[in-house]
Design a protein around this motif. Structure first.
Motif, PDB file in Angstrom:
ATOM      1  N   LEU A 218       0.844  -1.280  -0.024  1.00  0.00           N
ATOM      2  CA  LEU A 218       0.021   0.033   0.020  1.00  0.00           C
ATOM      3  C   LEU A 218       0.794   1.249  -0.104  1.00  0.00           C
ATOM      4  N   THR A 219       2.020   1.154   0.609  1.00  0.00           N
ATOM      5  CA  THR A 219       2.690   2.404   0.674  1.00  0.00           C
ATOM      6  C   THR A 219       3.456   2.830  -0.779  1.00  0.00           C
ATOM      7  N   ARG A 221       1.904   1.952  -3.658  1.00  0.00           N
ATOM      8  CA  ARG A 221       0.938   2.547  -4.387  1.00  0.00           C
ATOM      9  C   ARG A 221       0.669   4.069  -3.966  1.00  0.00           C
ATOM     10  N   LEU A 222       0.832   4.343  -2.647  1.00  0.00           N
ATOM     11  CA  LEU A 222       0.242   5.603  -2.131  1.00  0.00           C
ATOM     12  C   LEU A 222       1.414   6.740  -2.495  1.00  0.00           C
ATOM     13  N   VAL A 223       2.716   6.400  -2.264  1.00  0.00           N
ATOM     14  CA  VAL A 223       3.576   7.464  -2.488  1.00  0.00           C
ATOM     15  C   VAL A 223       4.628   7.328  -3.531  1.00  0.00           C
ATOM     16  N   LEU A 363      -0.383  10.991   5.559  1.00  0.00           N
ATOM     17  CA  LEU A 363      -0.642   9.767   4.921  1.00  0.00           C
ATOM     18  C   LEU A 363      -1.976   9.028   5.612  1.00  0.00           C
ATOM     19  N   GLY A 366      -5.087   8.912   3.305  1.00  0.00           N
ATOM     20  CA  GLY A 366      -5.088   8.171   2.089  1.00  0.00           C
ATOM     21  C   GLY A 366      -4.743   6.687   2.305  1.00  0.00           C
ATOM     22  N   PHE A 367      -4.096   6.312   3.355  1.00  0.00           N
ATOM     23  CA  PHE A 367      -3.828   5.006   3.750  1.00  0.00           C
ATOM     24  C   PHE A 367      -4.981   4.242   3.956  1.00  0.00           C
ATOM     25  N   ARG A 369      -8.169   5.062   3.417  1.00  0.00           N
ATOM     26  CA  ARG A 369      -8.976   4.867   2.129  1.00  0.00           C
ATOM     27  C   ARG A 369      -8.630   3.565   1.374  1.00  0.00           C
ATOM     28  N   LEU A 370      -7.270   3.624   1.309  1.00  0.00           N
ATOM     29  CA  LEU A 370      -6.755   2.526   0.489  1.00  0.00           C
ATOM     30  C   LEU A 370      -6.975   1.043   0.829  1.00  0.00           C
TER      31      LEU A 370
END
Length: 500
Positions: A218-219, A221-223, A363, A366-367, A369-370
């Motif tokens: 997930l990290t 994907r997010l950052v 974060l 957003g984290f 929500r992901l």
């Protein structure tokens, strides 16, 4: 021939519709036979009674009886007292067309499909999977690494706590939960991190996941955008390495020495990296700690570049020579750049599949929500039980007990190695963790792995953990194995490798 297989009862079987001008008996016979040959009716399946099937399709019972009798005479069905009508366990040749000429039954062969051609699929297929089926069984054989002793877990206590949450008054635990995790567990983890890892953070900054692997996924994907560069320890944790390859980021392999990740080298290779993956408290797999100077340099780099550090708190709790060192996340200036992830699967038992991630404030939303979008939430019932386990002091007592147990087994492993592996394998001092990198003298590590596996002893070659060639070595675990098993397996390792 009687069908002994007690297969499922077929209550309602969709058979399609007769063709124009086709008799019901001929249609029913052919449809049942095709269902048997195509395994829609597997061996041992119990068919409905003639009365029930006739009522279901609105036909005369005698029509069904005639079709059943024809199939029985050809060896497809068996009827007997006490078990009704079942599909035979051994069927006649599917190519035969017994019964009604002009209506051959052809079972279409399933056409093979090509493997998916997406970029993700291609990158995954290029690598041997890290997490394979059968790992649980291999984990029972010395000296498989990265495993704790599940037999030492207080299962009766866990069962008691689990049962308490299954009472009628507490069935709310079985409903959907907050994607970020149960507040009780997040609060308990926050208190634990403050005491054990020096990390002072509010529960609202903690998200519950299934694994550190998921946290890294997930990290990324997010950052990290596809093509952006990420620092990876070399050698390092294979699961992280393979996930980065699959995600499409530009992985930069950074060498590791006894002081951990070589930060100056990393900046020379890719100062513009978006993320750095590190195991600073117990490097995977070499076992060292990131030195204070390199910690400061790493934090300075992240702050100046606006980049992130993914801190995998790998095996930090099992330190035998002193108290666990504080997490990188506990240092001044780490709040905005360090993502700290830890797991309970190695501390308690692997199938628990609960982990946590401590996030910088920007974060968290957003984290969360992901997580909600990709996994909804981690198992809420297991979260509730774990929260009780921590809050009631059982977790801390369990860690203290396991730390002593693993320290004793590490000592037994080192002693056995000294007796049986002189001139073959060098075992460094074991300061922490569940396993250790042992250096080979004049022996090929892949050949050693293969020879030991044939004798029921499992190890991991060091070359599977990195890219740059290392001195030959084996990653060997000691934590799950009793001292007698360690002694016996060590003796066998020495015997086998001296036969080269």
């Amino acid at each position: 021939m009687a069908a002994n297989n007690q297969g499922p009862l077929v209550v309602s079987l969709p058979l399609g519709a007769p063709q124009p001008g086709e008799s019901l008996q001929r249609w029913l016979y052919g449809a049942l036979r095709e269902a048997i040959l195509s395994s829609r009716l597997p061996s041992g399946s119990q068919l409905p009674s003639t009365r029930a099937l006739a009522g279901h399709y609105g036909m005369a019972r005698g029509t069904v009886q005639a079709a059943y009798q024809q199939l029985q005479s050809e060896g497809y069905l068996d009827t007997g007292s006490g078990y009704g009508t079942r599909v035979c366990t051994v069927l006649p040749d599917a190519r035969l067309n017994a019964g009604f000429p002009g209506r051959p039954v052809r079972v279409p062969a399933e056409q093979p499909r090509e493997a998916p051609a997406t970029a993700w699929a291609q990158r995954l297929q290029a690598e041997k999977p890290v997490f394979m089926s059968g790992g649980a069984q291999r984990g029972l054989r010395p000296f498989f690494p990265h495993r704790g002793d599940v037999l030492a877990f207080p299962i009766d206590l866990w069962r008691k706590l689990h049962t308490a949450h299954l009472r009628t008054s507490r069935l709310v635990d079985m409903l959907d939960a907050d994607p970020a995790g149960l507040p009780a567990l997040r609060s308990a983890i926050a208190q634990y991190l403050a005491i054990a890892r020096g990390v002072r953070v509010g529960a609202e900054r903690i998200v519950i996941l299934a694994s550190v692997q998921q946290a890294l996924d997930l990290t990324l994907r997010l950052v990290v955008a596809p093509g952006e560069r990420v620092w990876m320890e070399d050698p390092g944790y294979p699961g992280a390495r393979q996930l980065m390859k699959a995600s499409g980021v530009a992985m930069v392999d950074v060498p590791v020495d006894r002081e951990g990740l070589q930060v100056e080298v990393a900046m020379g290779l890719a100062a513009d990296a978006r993320l750095a993956y590190v195991t600073p408290s117990h490097q995977a797999p070499l076992g060292g700690e990131l030195s204070p100077g390199r910690r400061l340099a790493l934090l300075r780099w992240a702050s100046e570049r606006g980049s992130y550090i993914f801190e995998d708190d790998y095996d930090s709790e099992y330190r035998f020579v002193a108290k666990p060192i504080p997490a990188l996340r506990s240092m001044a200036g780490a709040d905005a750049s360090v993502i700290l992830a830890g797991t309970f699967s190695k501390l308690l038992f692997p199938s628990l599949r609960l982990a946590y991630v401590v996030l910088p404030p920007q974060l968290v939303e957003g984290f969360t929500r992901l997580v909600s979008l990709t996994a909804r939430h981690a198992n809420s019932l297991a979260q509730a039980v774990l929260a009780d386990f921590i809050e009631q002091g059982h977790f801390d007592r369990h860690l203290r007990r396991m730390r002593k147990l693993y320290a004793a087994r590490a000592e037994a492993f080192a002693d056995a190695a000294e007796r049986h592996w002189q001139g073959l394998i060098e075992v460094p001092p074991i300061r922490a963790g569940l396993d250790v990198v042992c250096r080979l003298h004049g022996i090929d590590e892949l050949a050693a792995q293969a020879r030991l596996a044939e004798a029921g002893i499992d190890v991991m070659p060091l070359q599977l953990y990195g890219v740059k060639p290392q001195a030959p070595g084996l990653v060997m675990g000691f934590a799950p194995y009793q001292q007698a098993a360690i002694e016996q397996a060590a003796r066998e390792v020495g015997r086998l490798l001296r036969r080269r």
